[in-house]
Design an enzyme around this catalytic site. Sequence first.
Site, short mmCIF file in Angstrom:
data_model
loop_
_atom_site.label_atom_id
_atom_site.label_comp_id
_atom_site.label_asym_id
_atom_site.label_seq_id
_atom_site.Cartn_x
_atom_site.Cartn_y
_atom_site.Cartn_z
N ALA A 140 0.81 -1.23 0.00
CA ALA A 140 0.00 0.00 0.00
C ALA A 140 0.84 1.27 0.00
O ALA A 140 0.34 2.34 0.32
CB ALA A 140 -0.94 0.01 1.20
N ALA A 141 2.10 1.16 -0.41
CA ALA A 141 2.97 2.33 -0.39
C ALA A 141 2.44 3.44 -1.29
O ALA A 141 2.32 4.60 -0.89
CB ALA A 141 4.38 1.94 -0.81
N GLY A 142 2.11 3.09 -2.54
CA GLY A 142 1.59 4.09 -3.46
C GLY A 142 0.25 4.65 -3.04
O GLY A 142 -0.02 5.84 -3.20
N ASP A 143 -0.59 3.80 -2.48
CA ASP A 143 -1.91 4.26 -2.03
C ASP A 143 -1.78 5.23 -0.86
O ASP A 143 -2.49 6.24 -0.78
CB ASP A 143 -2.77 3.07 -1.63
#
Length: 305
Positions: free
Chosen positions: A256-259
């Site tokens: 979920a880094a980009g989110d």
Amino acid sequence: MNTLLVVGSANADHVLAFSTLPKPGETLMSQQYRLELGGKGANQAVAAARLKTPKQQVEFICALGDDGNAKLMRDAWQSDGVILSGCYDIAGQNTGTAMIFVSEKGENSIGVVAGANACLTSAHIVQQQRLFDLASYLLIQLETPIDTVATALRLAKQHDCTTILNPAPAATLPSELLSLVDIITPNETEAQALTGITVTDTHSAALAANKLHQYGIGTVIITLGSQGAYVSVQTDSERYNQLIAAFPVTAIDTVAAGDTFNGALMVALDEGLSMIEAVSFANQASAIAVTRHGAQRGIPYRAEL
């Protein structure tokens, strides 16, 4: 109260942990299994809700199935303060599902079954015009039908709502859709899918950003993993480009880094931070997220930044 609007997917993530990711044709025994709440739209809504100020509220438009995962998700999101007046329950459908393989180095491979996400239609979006009228920012991704994405972007523009497109998963997109985007946030793979340019560093990121600007997108933010985020702005009032360094951490799960980055970016921009300050804030939030296991479980709260 400023309304931040997220439109997108919700998935039940089945996570299997391995020492290394399986190769094609290879069978490995998983070291661990767990069920996580995910989906790019839901992750971004949760990130925004956890990182927002008291003067902001987060609305989430999505579609869920008529299974047990739907109730689990609603309860969890509401405990984080996500408002679900635009959340639909689709009869006869399963909630979206993702199978996620994670390595000890934090790398991941993901397969997704759309389920109810594929049933979020343009008609559902039009029914929520009130939310677009209230919203200052719209954040959207590509895990719902492309017509739905286009309708949401178009409606946001009609209501003077700033649009942020996270073009994930990677896809080619029509110029008509891209022309509705104010801020676009691809990673290297997604930037290549959109432009045909292989992105590995700031030089190639600049080439890709310039191509995206040709569609009328004023702000291009290309995330470059451990290198940071390349920001290119070409608007009527500002023109600059800059690499915003990443925070050095040891990643154990990048799901979920980009989110987290996108949810944090929207919050910070709405709060009044400059683009450079907002990207730095988003970098910090995503850096914390990758040091933890899980999608929504790993997203930090504002007090942790």
